[in-house]
Scaffold this motif. Structure first.
Motif, mmCIF file in Angstrom:
data_model
loop_
_atom_site.group_PDB
_atom_site.id
_atom_site.type_symbol
_atom_site.label_atom_id
_atom_site.label_comp_id
_atom_site.label_asym_id
_atom_site.label_seq_id
_atom_site.Cartn_x
_atom_site.Cartn_y
_atom_site.Cartn_z
ATOM 1 N N ARG A 178 44.709 2.790 -30.128
ATOM 2 C CA ARG A 178 44.171 1.449 -30.311
ATOM 3 C C ARG A 178 42.640 1.470 -30.312
ATOM 4 O O ARG A 178 41.996 0.712 -31.044
ATOM 5 C CB ARG A 178 44.663 0.516 -29.186
ATOM 6 N N ARG B 148 56.399 8.088 -40.426
ATOM 7 C CA ARG B 148 55.188 8.826 -40.795
ATOM 8 C C ARG B 148 55.491 10.317 -40.819
ATOM 9 O O ARG B 148 56.431 10.790 -40.156
ATOM 10 C CB ARG B 148 54.042 8.478 -39.845
ATOM 11 N N ASP C 247 56.271 3.795 -37.395
ATOM 12 C CA ASP C 247 56.174 4.832 -36.361
ATOM 13 C C ASP C 247 57.247 5.915 -36.511
ATOM 14 O O ASP C 247 57.052 7.053 -36.086
ATOM 15 C CB ASP C 247 56.245 4.212 -34.948
ATOM 16 N N THR D 193 48.851 6.500 -23.913
ATOM 17 C CA THR D 193 48.248 7.130 -25.093
ATOM 18 C C THR D 193 48.094 6.137 -26.252
ATOM 19 O O THR D 193 47.230 6.311 -27.097
ATOM 20 C CB THR D 193 49.060 8.353 -25.572
ATOM 21 N N ARG E 19 45.200 12.329 -35.162
ATOM 22 C CA ARG E 19 46.145 12.948 -34.230
ATOM 23 C C ARG E 19 45.560 14.240 -33.647
ATOM 24 O O ARG E 19 45.719 14.522 -32.467
ATOM 25 C CB ARG E 19 47.490 13.232 -34.906
ATOM 26 N N ARG F 186 56.717 -2.171 -37.282
ATOM 27 C CA ARG F 186 56.109 -1.114 -36.467
ATOM 28 C C ARG F 186 57.106 0.034 -36.250
ATOM 29 O O ARG F 186 56.748 1.208 -36.339
ATOM 30 C CB ARG F 186 55.654 -1.695 -35.130
ATOM 31 N N ASP G 243 55.038 10.518 -29.270
ATOM 32 C CA ASP G 243 55.266 11.947 -29.555
ATOM 33 C C ASP G 243 54.927 12.811 -28.345
ATOM 34 O O ASP G 243 54.570 13.964 -28.491
ATOM 35 C CB ASP G 243 54.368 12.382 -30.725
HETATM 36 O O1 DC Z 1 52.142 1.844 -27.568
HETATM 37 P P1 DC Z 1 51.162 1.043 -28.389
HETATM 38 O O2 DC Z 1 51.789 -0.168 -29.034
HETATM 39 O O3 DC Z 1 49.914 0.701 -27.633
HETATM 40 O O4 DC Z 1 50.720 2.037 -29.580
HETATM 41 C C1 DC Z 1 49.995 1.601 -30.702
HETATM 42 C C2 DC Z 1 50.302 2.512 -31.873
HETATM 43 O O5 DC Z 1 49.703 3.805 -31.671
HETATM 44 C C3 DC Z 1 51.766 2.794 -32.162
HETATM 45 O O6 DC Z 1 52.355 1.828 -33.014
HETATM 46 C C4 DC Z 1 51.764 4.161 -32.793
HETATM 47 C C5 DC Z 1 50.531 4.811 -32.220
HETATM 48 N N1 DC Z 1 50.836 5.825 -31.204
HETATM 49 C C6 DC Z 1 51.167 7.088 -31.637
HETATM 50 O O7 DC Z 1 51.233 7.315 -32.830
HETATM 51 N N2 DC Z 1 51.399 8.072 -30.750
HETATM 52 C C7 DC Z 1 51.345 7.840 -29.433
HETATM 53 N N3 DC Z 1 51.572 8.827 -28.575
HETATM 54 C C8 DC Z 1 51.039 6.538 -28.954
HETATM 55 C C9 DC Z 1 50.805 5.540 -29.872
#
Ligand code: DC
Length: 226
Positions: A40, A188, A185, A35, A110, A181, A132
């Protein structure tokens, strides 16, 4: 169609979620859904249009112009299609990861992605990784794993990976990005990264890749046997 099996793997950046989830999905014959790659893709799209990931109005204005497709090749590799263009390779940079972290804080983003993720889990048995999945996307997931490792271990793995790719990197800088990060994460407002009460925590700080896969596989098998 009977109820599908879903394995939710959440955790901080660099914990090894995607490599482990992909491997498990292959072994179990489930579909692997990354996800983070969807967030991204949104970040990459906004970047192309010069929209700052912090610009709520800009993101709201441009999001309707974006159509996201998810396709799987014969090897089960997930491809991200942005308005008809395969951007799978383009989205895998540190910069886009950082922007995705900021962009994922917006409610509109989202909301748009939520249905897409749930539909995948309704159609297929999945191993889905993210931040999440167990808490918001699939609260009734068959198995919930919280995959983590210390920030230092995650930064060291990432640093090694960058050097192996021939990219220049400084360990201290990579560690700082990992910590930044994590902060974004987990702090938020909407759907922050947190461990659910019904998640099983797996800390891979002192585990090899194979040990991590085996540990999670055991958790899944025990749950499915019940
Ligand atoms: O897992 P990743 O590094 O490819 O994810 C990139 C960003 O996307 C991560 O820092 C937060 C967001 N993300 C999110 O908010 N919810 C998710 N289910 C997956 C990623």
């Amino acid at each position: 169609m009977g109820k599908k099996i879903s394995v939710a793997i959440d955790g901080p950046a660099g914990a090894g979620k995607s490599t482990i989830a992909r491997r498990l999905a292959g072994e179990l014959g489930y579909r692997y859904v990354d996800t983070g790659a969807i967030y991204r893709t949104v970040a990459y799209f906004m970047d192309l249009w010069g929209v700052s990931p912090k610009d709520v109005d800009g993101v709201n204005r441009y999001i309707d112009e974006l159509t996201i497709g998810i396709e799987y090749d014969d090897e089960g590799v997930q491809h991200m299609i942005m308005n008809g263009m395969d951007v799978t390779a383009d989205i895998r940079t540190q910069e886009i990861g950082q922007k995705a972290s900021l962009i994922s804080a917006h409610a509109v983003v989202r909301d748009v992605l939520l249905d897409m993720q749930r539909e995948m889990a309704e159609q297929y048995d999945v191993v889905m990784d993210g931040r999440d999945i167990g808490s918001v996307v699939l609260p009734k997931a068959t198995v919930k794993i919280f995959l983590t490792a210390s920030p230092e271990v995650r930064a060291r793995r990432r640093y090694k990976e960058l050097l192996e790719k021939g990219q220049k990197a400084k360990y201290e800088q990579v560690l700082k990005e990992v910590q930044q990060r994590d902060y974004q994460d987990t702090h938020r407002e909407i759907a922050p990264l947190k461990m659910c009460r019904d998640s099983v925590k797996v800390d891979t700080s002192d585990m090899t890749f194979e040990e991590s896969v085996a540990a999670i596989r055991k958790i899944i098998e025990e749950k499915l046997a019940k």
